[in-house]
Design a protein around this motif. Sequence first.
Motif, PDB file in Angstrom:
ATOM      1  N   SER A  81       3.792 -15.877   3.722  1.00 55.59           N
ATOM      2  CA  SER A  81       3.833 -14.723   2.833  1.00 55.59           C
ATOM      3  C   SER A  81       4.111 -13.437   3.618  1.00 55.59           C
ATOM      4  CB  SER A  81       2.508 -14.578   2.083  1.00 55.59           C
ATOM      5  OG  SER A  81       1.466 -14.197   2.983  1.00 55.59           O
ATOM      6  N   GLY A  82       4.701 -12.480   2.925  1.00 55.24           N
ATOM      7  CA  GLY A  82       4.947 -11.178   3.549  1.00 55.24           C
ATOM      8  C   GLY A  82       3.667 -10.501   3.970  1.00 55.24           C
ATOM      9  N   GLU A  83       2.600 -10.680   3.176  1.00 55.86           N
ATOM     10  CA  GLU A  83       1.316 -10.074   3.528  1.00 55.86           C
ATOM     11  C   GLU A  83       0.787 -10.610   4.854  1.00 55.86           C
ATOM     12  OE1 GLU A  83       1.735  -9.709  -0.890  1.00 55.86           O
ATOM     13  OE2 GLU A  83       2.143 -11.258   0.605  1.00 55.86           O
ATOM     14  N   ALA A  84       0.920 -11.920   5.072  1.00 54.15           N
ATOM     15  CA  ALA A  84       0.445 -12.518   6.320  1.00 54.15           C
ATOM     16  C   ALA A  84       1.253 -11.998   7.510  1.00 54.15           C
ATOM     17  CB  ALA A  84       0.539 -14.036   6.238  1.00 54.15           C
ATOM     18  N   LEU A  85       2.554 -11.839   7.326  1.00 54.01           N
ATOM     19  CA  LEU A  85       3.394 -11.338   8.416  1.00 54.01           C
ATOM     20  C   LEU A  85       3.060  -9.886   8.745  1.00 54.01           C
ATOM     21  CD1 LEU A  85       6.877 -12.843   7.443  1.00 54.01           C
ATOM     22  CD2 LEU A  85       5.144 -13.778   9.008  1.00 54.01           C
ATOM     23  N   LEU A  86       2.892  -9.076   7.724  1.00 54.20           N
ATOM     24  CA  LEU A  86       2.566  -7.665   7.946  1.00 54.20           C
ATOM     25  C   LEU A  86       1.222  -7.515   8.650  1.00 54.20           C
ATOM     26  CD1 LEU A  86       3.778  -6.187   4.534  1.00 54.20           C
ATOM     27  CD2 LEU A  86       4.810  -5.820   6.786  1.00 54.20           C
ATOM     28  N   ALA A  87       0.263  -8.364   8.289  1.00 54.76           N
ATOM     29  CA  ALA A  87      -1.060  -8.291   8.916  1.00 54.76           C
ATOM     30  C   ALA A  87      -1.016  -8.693  10.382  1.00 54.76           C
ATOM     31  CB  ALA A  87      -2.045  -9.180   8.157  1.00 54.76           C
ATOM     32  N   ALA A  88      -0.062  -9.546  10.749  1.00 57.06           N
ATOM     33  CA  ALA A  88       0.015 -10.036  12.131  1.00 57.06           C
ATOM     34  C   ALA A  88       0.888  -9.165  13.029  1.00 57.06           C
ATOM     35  CB  ALA A  88       0.558 -11.468  12.126  1.00 57.06           C
ATOM     36  N   LEU A  89       1.622  -8.211  12.472  1.00 59.75           N
ATOM     37  CA  LEU A  89       2.493  -7.380  13.286  1.00 59.75           C
ATOM     38  C   LEU A  89       1.697  -6.580  14.312  1.00 59.75           C
ATOM     39  CD1 LEU A  89       5.013  -5.947  10.644  1.00 59.75           C
ATOM     40  CD2 LEU A  89       5.499  -7.593  12.476  1.00 59.75           C
ATOM     41  N   PRO A  90       2.238  -6.376  15.504  1.00 61.52           N
ATOM     42  CA  PRO A  90       1.530  -5.597  16.527  1.00 61.52           C
ATOM     43  C   PRO A  90       1.399  -4.136  16.103  1.00 61.52           C
ATOM     44  CG  PRO A  90       3.770  -6.065  17.230  1.00 61.52           C
ATOM     45  CD  PRO A  90       3.540  -6.867  15.984  1.00 61.52           C
ATOM     46  N   GLY A  91       0.442  -3.451  16.693  1.00 64.38           N
ATOM     47  CA  GLY A  91       0.193  -2.057  16.333  1.00 64.38           C
ATOM     48  C   GLY A  91       1.336  -1.132  16.687  1.00 64.38           C
ATOM     49  N   THR A  92       2.064  -1.435  17.758  1.00 64.36           N
ATOM     50  CA  THR A  92       3.207  -0.616  18.159  1.00 64.36           C
ATOM     51  C   THR A  92       4.479  -1.435  18.055  1.00 64.36           C
ATOM     52  OG1 THR A  92       2.962  -1.219  20.485  1.00 64.36           O
ATOM     53  CG2 THR A  92       1.811   0.758  19.732  1.00 64.36           C
ATOM     54  N   ARG A  93       5.545  -0.821  17.585  1.00 61.00           N
ATOM     55  CA  ARG A  93       6.812  -1.520  17.411  1.00 61.00           C
ATOM     56  C   ARG A  93       7.781  -1.182  18.537  1.00 61.00           C
ATOM     57  NH1 ARG A  93       6.253  -2.650  11.896  1.00 61.00           N
ATOM     58  NH2 ARG A  93       4.008  -2.951  11.686  1.00 61.00           N
ATOM     59  N   ARG A  94       7.260  -1.048  19.731  1.00 55.20           N
ATOM     60  CA  ARG A  94       8.107  -0.790  20.885  1.00 55.20           C
ATOM     61  C   ARG A  94       7.693  -1.683  22.040  1.00 55.20           C
ATOM     62  NH1 ARG A  94      11.343   3.327  19.843  1.00 55.20           N
ATOM     63  NH2 ARG A  94      12.192   3.388  21.947  1.00 55.20           N
ATOM     64  N   VAL A  95       8.671  -2.009  22.879  1.00 57.11           N
ATOM     65  CA  VAL A  95       8.442  -2.737  24.121  1.00 57.11           C
ATOM     66  C   VAL A  95       8.973  -1.834  25.224  1.00 57.11           C
ATOM     67  CG1 VAL A  95       9.110  -4.715  25.508  1.00 57.11           C
ATOM     68  CG2 VAL A  95       8.550  -5.031  23.090  1.00 57.11           C
ATOM     69  N   GLY A  96       8.077  -1.197  25.947  1.00 57.44           N
ATOM     70  CA  GLY A  96       8.511  -0.190  26.905  1.00 57.44           C
ATOM     71  C   GLY A  96       9.191   0.945  26.157  1.00 57.44           C
ATOM     72  N   SER A  97      10.467   1.181  26.469  1.00 55.78           N
ATOM     73  CA  SER A  97      11.220   2.229  25.786  1.00 55.78           C
ATOM     74  C   SER A  97      12.143   1.683  24.708  1.00 55.78           C
ATOM     75  CB  SER A  97      12.052   3.010  26.811  1.00 55.78           C
ATOM     76  OG  SER A  97      12.988   2.145  27.443  1.00 55.78           O
ATOM     77  N   LYS A  98      12.010   0.394  24.365  1.00 56.24           N
ATOM     78  CA  LYS A  98      12.935  -0.249  23.434  1.00 56.24           C
ATOM     79  C   LYS A  98      12.241  -0.611  22.115  1.00 56.24           C
ATOM     80  CE  LYS A  98      15.765  -0.333  26.962  1.00 56.24           C
ATOM     81  NZ  LYS A  98      14.814   0.149  27.961  1.00 56.24           N
ATOM     82  N   PRO A  99      12.971  -0.523  21.007  1.00 50.94           N
ATOM     83  CA  PRO A  99      12.406  -0.921  19.713  1.00 50.94           C
ATOM     84  C   PRO A  99      12.188  -2.432  19.634  1.00 50.94           C
ATOM     85  CG  PRO A  99      14.313   0.531  19.438  1.00 50.94           C
ATOM     86  CD  PRO A  99      14.286   0.116  20.877  1.00 50.94           C
TER      87      PRO A  99
END
Length: 379
Positions: A127-145
């Motif tokens: 489900s989309g809800e499960a995926l959204l809940a598991a996303l990391p707090g920051t959407r960056r890796v170093g300086s990259k999206p």
Amino acid sequence: MSSLQISLAIIGGLVLAGVVAYNAWITRRSAPRTASERVPQDGAPAADERVFQATQPGGLTAGERIEPVLDDAVQGAMGGDVGGVPPRAPAVVPVTLNHVVQAPEKRPGLDALIDVIAPLQPEGPVSGEALLAALPGTRRVGSKPFAVEGQHEATGEWEAPRPGQRYTALQAGVQLANRSGALNDIEFSEFVVKAQAFADAVGAAPDFPDMRAEVARARELDHFASGHDAQLGFTLRARRAAWSPGYVAQHAARLGFVAGVLPGRMVLPGSEAGQAPILSLSFDPQAAMADDPEQSALREVALSLEVTHVPRSEQPFVRLRQAAAALAEAMDGVVTDDAGQLLSADTMDRIGADLEGLYDALDSHDLAAGSPQARRLFS
């Protein structure tokens, strides 16, 4: 009183009146021009509007059209190789550099051309809800999206997870390069850790590509981008009287410019929704935020073009050049480089010719100016 005394009194009065009038004229001349000045009275287009109308797509006559055709110095600057190590700054056309930051209205999806993509196969639909809940707090890796997408169960399309939807396949990605440089070993390792944690949280099995190959691909992409990143701008300088912010805004608005998000910035919108602005006009933000902006004096404003962010079909350089000329004529100014040197027609022609080569190079790498991939790479 003798006739001599009367004559001297009259002469003295005339001299005093002359001094007062001169001081008033000097004060008037030194005051910034305000938005109420030089407004056409007969309903006809102002001078700046008449000049700029000739630059609109479809509005050029055979004798007026100027094909966007960077000079030799620009091409030399584009040849630098940063090797993916130091942060990458765009090659600067030797006119002026005015960085324009444009927040995209919608983040484009992952693309194998400019992203490392790792498939994540779940045991079943998630489900989309499960995926959204598991996303990391920051959407960056170093300086990259960093991003995660799911393949919609019903449509089969890849998209960012949404509530109320179900997804049969997943993928995580990180951008290979941007103006901060190429993806390096440390950032790739951080990407693996972040994507693995997400996969574990949703019960998916990740399949990561080879680090060495992806880092090498990142450096190659960064090398190309470093040599084809350009921002172009002209400076408009007042000949005599300074301008108030309102006076500048009045004339810019006649050319289609609208207020930007930041104080002291106006933009010329693109022809399509979600497209980056074609041009940006900027001046001292402190003047724009003054208690009485009409008393603020501006002696220069900047017109700029983010070359890689605007489609060639918009004729951006033609419109930059003609907007600068129209504003200079209407506001009694001159078009110069950042050092105050007047820009000749020959110089502008060379810049336009070099821009054509840049556009062709971007097209040949599937990174056409103004495309979502180009806007992400050159950001």
